[in-house]
Scaffold this motif. Structure first.
Motif, short mmCIF file in Angstrom:
data_model
loop_
_atom_site.label_atom_id
_atom_site.label_comp_id
_atom_site.label_asym_id
_atom_site.label_seq_id
_atom_site.Cartn_x
_atom_site.Cartn_y
_atom_site.Cartn_z
N MET A 191 1.49 14.51 24.82
CA MET A 191 0.42 13.95 23.99
C MET A 191 0.95 13.45 22.65
N GLN A 192 1.95 14.17 22.07
CA GLN A 192 2.43 13.79 20.76
C GLN A 192 2.96 12.38 20.72
N ASP A 193 3.49 11.89 21.85
CA ASP A 193 4.02 10.54 21.87
C ASP A 193 2.94 9.50 21.58
N ALA A 194 1.66 9.89 21.83
CA ALA A 194 0.56 8.95 21.61
C ALA A 194 0.17 8.88 20.13
N TRP A 195 0.65 9.86 19.34
CA TRP A 195 0.27 9.89 17.93
C TRP A 195 1.22 9.00 17.13
N VAL A 196 1.05 7.71 17.30
CA VAL A 196 1.93 6.74 16.66
C VAL A 196 1.35 6.38 15.29
N HIS A 197 2.22 6.34 14.29
CA HIS A 197 1.78 5.98 12.95
C HIS A 197 2.21 4.56 12.63
N HIS A 198 1.25 3.74 12.21
CA HIS A 198 1.54 2.37 11.80
C HIS A 198 1.52 2.33 10.27
N THR A 199 2.67 2.09 9.68
CA THR A 199 2.78 2.08 8.22
C THR A 199 1.99 0.90 7.64
N VAL A 200 1.10 1.20 6.73
CA VAL A 200 0.23 0.17 6.13
C VAL A 200 0.98 -0.54 5.00
N LEU A 201 0.80 -1.87 4.94
CA LEU A 201 1.41 -2.69 3.89
C LEU A 201 2.91 -2.42 3.77
N ASN A 225 -4.31 -3.03 13.04
CA ASN A 225 -4.42 -1.62 12.67
C ASN A 225 -5.69 -1.42 11.84
N PRO A 226 -6.83 -1.16 12.49
CA PRO A 226 -8.10 -1.03 11.77
C PRO A 226 -8.08 0.02 10.65
N ARG A 227 -7.21 1.02 10.76
CA ARG A 227 -7.15 2.04 9.72
C ARG A 227 -6.64 1.49 8.38
N SER A 228 -6.09 0.29 8.40
CA SER A 228 -5.59 -0.31 7.16
C SER A 228 -6.67 -1.00 6.36
N ARG A 229 -7.87 -1.13 6.91
CA ARG A 229 -8.89 -1.98 6.30
C ARG A 229 -9.31 -1.51 4.91
N SER A 230 -9.20 -0.22 4.63
CA SER A 230 -9.64 0.28 3.32
C SER A 230 -8.49 0.38 2.32
N ALA A 231 -7.29 -0.04 2.70
CA ALA A 231 -6.13 0.13 1.82
C ALA A 231 -6.16 -0.85 0.65
N LYS A 263 -0.59 -5.55 -10.56
CA LYS A 263 -1.05 -6.46 -9.51
C LYS A 263 -1.79 -5.65 -8.44
N ARG A 264 -2.69 -6.34 -7.73
CA ARG A 264 -3.40 -5.72 -6.60
C ARG A 264 -3.12 -6.52 -5.34
N VAL A 265 -2.87 -5.82 -4.23
CA VAL A 265 -2.58 -6.46 -2.94
C VAL A 265 -3.43 -5.78 -1.87
N MET A 266 -4.02 -6.58 -0.99
CA MET A 266 -4.83 -6.05 0.13
C MET A 266 -4.14 -6.38 1.45
N PRO A 267 -4.43 -5.62 2.51
CA PRO A 267 -3.87 -5.96 3.82
C PRO A 267 -4.37 -7.32 4.30
N SER A 268 -3.52 -8.02 5.02
CA SER A 268 -3.92 -9.31 5.58
C SER A 268 -4.92 -9.11 6.71
N ASP A 269 -5.62 -10.17 7.06
CA ASP A 269 -6.55 -10.10 8.19
C ASP A 269 -5.82 -9.71 9.48
#
Length: 307
Positions: A1-11, A289-295, A277-283
């Motif tokens: 199961m742990q293999d499924a817990w993949v982390h996508h680094t935001v920005l 990675n929907p979890r990045s939407r609030s970054a 400066k302020r930077v937001m995730p691209s579309d």
């Protein structure tokens, strides 16, 4: 199961680009997580460069220890980033703070961060010390519960939720699992935000409180001013309004000269940061990675330190 817990680094690229890496410099990844930012920083450093990382999570530290065994330029400290000041004055060319909870932490039911999968109600970043949420909930009174949920979760139903938790304790004993807590909260929240589980804000509040996240952030930000060399960059990625407000106010406050109204002829306190400066995730990143939407990423450069 742990293999499924993949982390996508935001920005990922945006954050490392903002550090303006000097190949021979010393950089700090104040929140190692699963090491996405650290690995990219190391790619941009020369043989003379160094990278120091901090993390409280034993699983993150284990991953970082494996990386340190492969790369002598890298050091990991099993500590929260409130210890940043221990690195010494003007010792770093850049500091990166990614304040998000990593996907393996959220997705592993045993960590107790998520209401989506039932597991022990823990939520500690460092599972080797301190109280779990379940332990704290056993004794916290209604007033304290309500205050924590309202202040750290910005939850308008904080009082009904606190009363529901207390009622559940009296009728059926302590709340031990994430599923039990989510059920109690769902019964107390009368209206739901579209697309949001009613337990979202309460879980956020308890996680922030039990890990003293906002207090640690404030300590780390203040320490960063002493640790950064002139021209060094401070880069911070936050994921909710409470964090971002602290970061924004900190950078804004130190990006201007401060005059003491009680001493109008005294020299002003010089600014310590410039060009925030302020930077937001691209579309494209949000779609992938929907979890990045609030970054929200904010960065600023350390000014010359007055003699």
């Amino acid at each position: 199961m742990q293999d499924a817990w993949v982390h996508h680094t935001v920005l990922l690229n945006e954050a490392v680009d903002a550090l303006a890496i000097r190949p021979e410099g010393h950089y700090v990844d104040a929140t190692f997580g699963r090491g996405g930012h650290s690995r990219l920083i190391l790619q941009r450093l020369s043989a003379q460069g160094r990278l120091t990382a901090f993390d409280k999570d034993p699983q993150a530290v284990a991953a970082a220890t494996a990386l340190a065994a492969q790369d002598a330029r890298f050091t990991i400290r099993h500590e929260g980033f409130c210890h940043l000041g221990e690195l010494g004055p003007e010792s770093a060319d850049g500091i990166l703070m990614d304040l998000g909870v990593s996907s393996p932490q959220i997705d592993d039911p045993a960590r107790g961060f998520s209401f989506r999968n039932d597991g022990p109600l823990d939520m500690r970043m460092d599972t080797t010390r301190g109280q779990s949420v379940a332990q704290w909930l056993e004794t916290a009174d209604i007033s304290t519960l309500s205050e924590v949920i309202r202040e750290y979760g910005e939850e308008r139903f904080a009082q009904p939720i606190a009363k529901a938790i207390d009622r559940r304790r009296q009728e059926r004993g302590p709340i031990r699992t994430t599923g039990e807590l989510a059920e109690v909260v769902a019964g107390a929240v009368k209206t739901r935000e579209p697309g949001k589980d009613p337990a979202t804000r309460t879980f956020q509040a308890l996680r922030i409180f039990i890990n003293a996240e906002l207090e640690e952030l404030q300590q780390a930000l203040e320490a960063s001013l002493g640790v950064l060399r002139p021209g060094g960059r401070l880069v911070v990625i936050s994921f909710h309004s409470l964090e971002d407000r602290i970061v924004k106010q900190f950078m804004a406050g130190h990006s201007r000269e401060v005059y003491d109204r009680r001493a109008p002829f005294a020299a002003p306190t010089p600014m310590k940061l410039r060009s925030p400066k302020r930077v937001m995730p691209s579309d494209a990143e949000v779609q992938a990675n929907p979890r990045s939407r609030s970054a929200v990423m904010r960065w600023a450069e350390r000014t010359e330190v007055p003699a």
